[in-house]
Design an enzyme around this catalytic site. Structure first.
Site, PDB file in Angstrom:
ATOM      1  N   VAL A  14       0.814  -1.219   0.000  1.00  0.00           N
ATOM      2  CA  VAL A  14       0.000   0.000   0.000  1.00  0.00           C
ATOM      3  C   VAL A  14       0.850   1.272   0.000  1.00  0.00           C
ATOM      4  O   VAL A  14       0.649   2.168  -0.822  1.00  0.00           O
ATOM      5  CB  VAL A  14      -0.859   0.055   1.289  1.00  0.00           C
ATOM      6  N   SER A 130       3.772   9.357   7.996  1.00  0.00           N
ATOM      7  CA  SER A 130       2.428   9.245   8.585  1.00  0.00           C
ATOM      8  C   SER A 130       1.389   9.729   7.586  1.00  0.00           C
ATOM      9  O   SER A 130       1.605  10.709   6.885  1.00  0.00           O
ATOM     10  CB  SER A 130       2.337  10.091   9.853  1.00  0.00           C
ATOM     11  N   LYS A 184       8.685   9.162  14.938  1.00  0.00           N
ATOM     12  CA  LYS A 184       7.524   8.421  14.403  1.00  0.00           C
ATOM     13  C   LYS A 184       6.961   7.469  15.462  1.00  0.00           C
ATOM     14  O   LYS A 184       5.750   7.299  15.581  1.00  0.00           O
ATOM     15  CB  LYS A 184       7.916   7.655  13.131  1.00  0.00           C
ATOM     16  N   HIS A 187       5.001   9.534  17.833  1.00  0.00           N
ATOM     17  CA  HIS A 187       3.782   9.890  17.082  1.00  0.00           C
ATOM     18  C   HIS A 187       2.766   8.753  17.205  1.00  0.00           C
ATOM     19  O   HIS A 187       1.590   8.973  17.495  1.00  0.00           O
ATOM     20  CB  HIS A 187       4.178  10.156  15.622  1.00  0.00           C
ATOM     21  N   ASN A 188       3.225   7.527  17.007  1.00  0.00           N
ATOM     22  CA  ASN A 188       2.296   6.391  17.077  1.00  0.00           C
ATOM     23  C   ASN A 188       1.769   6.186  18.498  1.00  0.00           C
ATOM     24  O   ASN A 188       0.604   5.825  18.681  1.00  0.00           O
ATOM     25  CB  ASN A 188       2.976   5.110  16.587  1.00  0.00           C
ATOM     26  N   GLU A 191      -0.867   8.634  18.935  1.00  0.00           N
ATOM     27  CA  GLU A 191      -1.999   8.169  18.117  1.00  0.00           C
ATOM     28  C   GLU A 191      -2.816   7.110  18.886  1.00  0.00           C
ATOM     29  O   GLU A 191      -4.048   7.171  18.920  1.00  0.00           O
ATOM     30  CB  GLU A 191      -1.419   7.601  16.814  1.00  0.00           C
ATOM     31  N   TYR A 192      -2.132   6.152  19.501  1.00  0.00           N
ATOM     32  CA  TYR A 192      -2.824   5.136  20.316  1.00  0.00           C
ATOM     33  C   TYR A 192      -3.686   5.830  21.372  1.00  0.00           C
ATOM     34  O   TYR A 192      -4.829   5.446  21.612  1.00  0.00           O
ATOM     35  CB  TYR A 192      -1.797   4.272  21.066  1.00  0.00           C
ATOM     36  N   ARG A 443      11.075   0.802  51.447  1.00  0.00           N
ATOM     37  CA  ARG A 443      12.287   0.303  50.779  1.00  0.00           C
ATOM     38  C   ARG A 443      13.434   0.185  51.784  1.00  0.00           C
ATOM     39  O   ARG A 443      14.229  -0.753  51.766  1.00  0.00           O
ATOM     40  CB  ARG A 443      12.697   1.247  49.632  1.00  0.00           C
ATOM     41  N   HIS A 449      17.616   0.454  51.738  1.00  0.00           N
ATOM     42  CA  HIS A 449      17.916   1.269  50.552  1.00  0.00           C
ATOM     43  C   HIS A 449      18.189   2.734  50.888  1.00  0.00           C
ATOM     44  O   HIS A 449      18.486   3.516  50.001  1.00  0.00           O
ATOM     45  CB  HIS A 449      16.761   1.176  49.545  1.00  0.00           C
TER      46      HIS A 449
HETATM   47  N1  LIG Z   1      -0.004   0.819   6.011  1.00  0.00           N
HETATM   48  C1  LIG Z   1       0.075   2.005   6.611  1.00  0.00           C
HETATM   49  O1  LIG Z   1      -0.912   2.727   6.798  1.00  0.00           O
HETATM   50  C2  LIG Z   1       1.417   2.523   7.071  1.00  0.00           C
HETATM   51  C3  LIG Z   1       1.522   3.841   7.519  1.00  0.00           C
HETATM   52  C4  LIG Z   1       2.772   4.336   7.887  1.00  0.00           C
HETATM   53  C5  LIG Z   1       3.876   3.512   7.841  1.00  0.00           C
HETATM   54  N2  LIG Z   1       3.736   2.217   7.431  1.00  0.00           N
HETATM   55  C6  LIG Z   1       4.956   1.394   7.372  1.00  0.00           C
HETATM   56  O2  LIG Z   1       5.425   1.415   6.024  1.00  0.00           O
HETATM   57  C7  LIG Z   1       6.002   0.136   5.686  1.00  0.00           C
HETATM   58  C8  LIG Z   1       5.241  -0.450   4.495  1.00  0.00           C
HETATM   59  O3  LIG Z   1       3.897  -0.624   4.895  1.00  0.00           O
HETATM   60  P1  LIG Z   1       2.806  -1.323   3.979  1.00  0.00           P
HETATM   61  O4  LIG Z   1       1.547  -1.347   4.763  1.00  0.00           O
HETATM   62  O5  LIG Z   1       2.809  -0.681   2.639  1.00  0.00           O
HETATM   63  O6  LIG Z   1       3.397  -2.775   3.741  1.00  0.00           O
HETATM   64  P2  LIG Z   1       3.597  -4.024   4.758  1.00  0.00           P
HETATM   65  O7  LIG Z   1       2.378  -4.862   4.717  1.00  0.00           O
HETATM   66  O8  LIG Z   1       4.088  -3.546   6.065  1.00  0.00           O
HETATM   67  O9  LIG Z   1       4.794  -4.805   4.025  1.00  0.00           O
HETATM   68  C9  LIG Z   1       4.605  -5.408   2.776  1.00  0.00           C
HETATM   69  C10 LIG Z   1       5.821  -5.196   1.915  1.00  0.00           C
HETATM   70  O10 LIG Z   1       6.993  -5.728   2.554  1.00  0.00           O
HETATM   71  C11 LIG Z   1       7.566  -6.763   1.728  1.00  0.00           C
HETATM   72  N3  LIG Z   1       8.101  -7.816   2.580  1.00  0.00           N
HETATM   73  C12 LIG Z   1       7.509  -8.388   3.642  1.00  0.00           C
HETATM   74  N4  LIG Z   1       8.334  -9.317   4.191  1.00  0.00           N
HETATM   75  C13 LIG Z   1       9.454  -9.324   3.432  1.00  0.00           C
HETATM   76  C14 LIG Z   1      10.673 -10.026   3.495  1.00  0.00           C
HETATM   77  N5  LIG Z   1      10.909 -10.923   4.458  1.00  0.00           N
HETATM   78  N6  LIG Z   1      11.608  -9.757   2.560  1.00  0.00           N
HETATM   79  C15 LIG Z   1      11.380  -8.826   1.618  1.00  0.00           C
HETATM   80  N7  LIG Z   1      10.248  -8.112   1.505  1.00  0.00           N
HETATM   81  C16 LIG Z   1       9.306  -8.355   2.411  1.00  0.00           C
HETATM   82  C17 LIG Z   1       6.410  -7.242   0.898  1.00  0.00           C
HETATM   83  O11 LIG Z   1       6.907  -7.909  -0.240  1.00  0.00           O
HETATM   84  P3  LIG Z   1       6.023  -9.064  -0.932  1.00  0.00           P
HETATM   85  O12 LIG Z   1       5.001  -8.361  -1.733  1.00  0.00           O
HETATM   86  O13 LIG Z   1       7.005  -9.811  -1.739  1.00  0.00           O
HETATM   87  O14 LIG Z   1       5.424  -9.884   0.184  1.00  0.00           O
HETATM   88  C18 LIG Z   1       5.724  -5.930   0.583  1.00  0.00           C
HETATM   89  O15 LIG Z   1       6.402  -5.198  -0.383  1.00  0.00           O
HETATM   90  C19 LIG Z   1       5.909  -0.700   6.957  1.00  0.00           C
HETATM   91  O16 LIG Z   1       7.083  -0.584   7.707  1.00  0.00           O
HETATM   92  C20 LIG Z   1       4.754  -0.070   7.717  1.00  0.00           C
HETATM   93  O17 LIG Z   1       4.835  -0.303   9.119  1.00  0.00           O
HETATM   94  C21 LIG Z   1       2.543   1.712   7.031  1.00  0.00           C
END
Ligand SMILES: NC(=O)c1ccc[n+]([C@@H]2O[C@H](COP(=O)([O-])OP(=O)(O)OC[C@H]3O[C@@H](n4cnc5c(N)ncnc54)[C@H](OP(=O)(O)O)[C@@H]3O)[C@@H](O)[C@H]2O)c1
Length: 468
Positions: A14, A130, A184, A187-188, A191-192, A443, A449
């Protein structure tokens, strides 16, 4: 097709897909790669029209289509995948090339990777992003940290791709080392906390006041234009309006109350404990998700005859709830920025806190009308953000309403982990006296202590067994 791409994005899930499209639409040529090549192909076929995006299917091919110094951004699953890609791409890079990790990596992993990059004379940026899928495509908030020379190589690309607000792009170099990923992570954590605070207000509305979902929805709809206007309040209003096509009920009512988590909130709490910074609100938001997961036990232990007779709901109660949410938001930001300040001092991150508030104003999951005020408050240098002139008198004015809300919830057995701990946090910070004198005595009793006295310098020990 161009063969001299400005930047590469690895990871076509995504975030990577949308960021690639965003950057390409700003006029930069983007090379893309994914471990599973079919996903790259599918992306090109289904989503790319005339954007300058070049698919590649080996890392050698990827390195070959990039302008030098190469700029490569990883948008893959945090953890092992990042290390695997770095190892695999190293043989294809030359000194001066830049690696950017745009995923939610743990900042200590980023620090280790920076050292590895330096061993190979490469530049490295650990960059928080983000804004989710929509932000990645239309302009996220981008939080880069690491090598400043590396930032200069991608500054134009990242700043054009970022959301734009009245005082500039929502992207700024934050500091050295793992500072970008640290910011970041915090930030998260915030967010929680805000998500949980919103959920608690919703819970009070439906259980304590027995408001139907459509009425709750109308309040959030109204609040999205108020002083608590924020992305999270806005999506809550939108969520509450959605009907389930199977039951025709509001969809939220048929969603299981067991929340997932990926761990960034937990990291924030763990790091806060390490740094000795109290973050009860974020901690409780993480714990609330853990409690939610034990649905079976909760159901077993729930008293069978504890139907709450709905309390009257007037404009006063609505005001109490809105102000409780405002209070929790201010306290959660206050806590997060206190943690950023402590980490900046401890790790030499040189974080400029008002600038962090600024880059969260657009594209960011945390974007809220409060951030402009937070920006001002952070320039005041108050010991804590909530104690700034910008917020303190308002916080004191709404405090009785927060107490009333927490009190009512406690009376009726409705848990308020975040609203309750926001209040306790305020009360702890503003208590000149705490019962830690007794803790010190305990303590000293069992562990010798020692303790300090209020009336004499030095360290003391009492033989409590003999005296008591
Ligand atoms: N989704 C969100 O809203 C969001 C927001 C901010 C930050 N993030 C961060 O941005 C990053 C990407 O997020 P995402 O949601 O787009 O994707 P994701 O689901 O976290 O990761 C999927 C991607 O990682 C690759 N991948 C997974 N395991 C792998 C491995 N062992 N070796 C090589 N490639 C591997 C996948 O390749 P394949 O297609 O080959 O499986 C795919 O390209 C993450 O760190 C996430 O935490 C996400």
């Amino acid at each position: 097709m161009t063969t001299q791409c400005d930047i590469a994005i690895i990871g076509m899930a995504v975030m990577g897909q949308n960021l690639a499209l965003n950057i390409a639409r700003k006029g930069f040529a983007v090379a893309v790669f994914n471990r599973t090549g079919e996903k790259t192909q599918q992306f090109i076929t289904e989503r790319v029209a005339d954007e300058p995006i070049v698919p590649t299917y080996t890392l050698a091919e990827l390195a070959g289509v990039l302008r030098k110094p190469r700029r490569i951004m990883l948008m893959v699953k945090a953890g092992q995948a990042v290390d695997e890609f770095i190892t695999a791409i190293l043989p294809h890079l030359e000194p001066g090339d830049l690696l950017i990790d745009g995923g939610n990596s743990f900042f200590r992993d980023t620090e280790r990777r920076i050292a590895l990059a330096e061993n190979h004379q490469l530049l490295f940026l650990g960059t928080g992003v983000s804004g989710g899928e929509y932000g990645a495509l239309h302009g996220p908030s981008i939080m880069p940290g690491g090598h400043r020379e590396g930032y200069l190589l991608v500054q134009e690309i990242l700043e054009k791709a970022a959301a734009q607000v009245e005082d500039g792009p929502c992207c700024a170099y934050l500091g050295p080392g793992g500072s970008g990923h640290f910011v970041k992570m915090v930030h998260n954590g915030i967010e929680y906390a805000i998500m949980q605070a919103i959920a608690e207000v919703y819970d009070l509305m439906r259980r304590l006041y027995a408001l139907p979902t459509d009425m709750i929805q109308r309040f959030f709809e109204e609040w999205k234009e108020s002083e608590i206007a924020s992305y999270l309040v806005e999506i809550t209003a939108r969520i509450l309006a959605v009907k389930d096509p199977h039951t025709q009920k509001p969809l939220v009512e048929v969603i299981l109350d067991a929340a997932e988590q990926k761990g960034t909130g937990k990291w924030t709490s763990q790091v806060a404990f390490d740094l000795g910074v109290p973050t009860p609100i974020i901690n409780q938001a993480v714990i609330a998700r853990s409690f939610s997961f034990f649905k079976e036990i909760r159901t077993q232990l729930a008293p069978h005859h504890s139907e709450i007779s709905p309390l009257p709901f007037t404009s006063h109660e609505a005001q109490c709830l809105k102000n409780s949410l405002l209070f929790a938001m201010v306290m959660a930001f206050s806590e997060g920025f206190a943690l950023l300040k402590a980490a900046s001092q401890e790790s030499g991150y040189t974080l400029h806190l008002p600038e962090i508030a600024r880059i969260w104003k657009g594209g960011c999951i945390l974007r809220t009308a409060l951030l402009s005020r937070l920006q001002r408050a952070l320039t005041e240098n108050a010991p804590l953000l909530f104690a700034s002139a910008e917020f303190l008198s308002e916080v004191k004015t709404i405090l009785p309403q927060v107490r009333e809300t927490v009190h009512k919830a406690a009376n009726w057995g409705i848990p308020l982990p975040v609203l309750g701990s926001a209040l306790t946090s305020f009360d702890s910070w503003t208590s000149a006296v705490l019962p830690a004198n007794l803790l010190q005595a305990q303590r000293d009793f069992f562990g010798a202590h020692t303790y300090r006295r209020i009336d004499q310098e030095g360290v003391f020990h009492t033989n409590w067994e003999e005296c008591s």
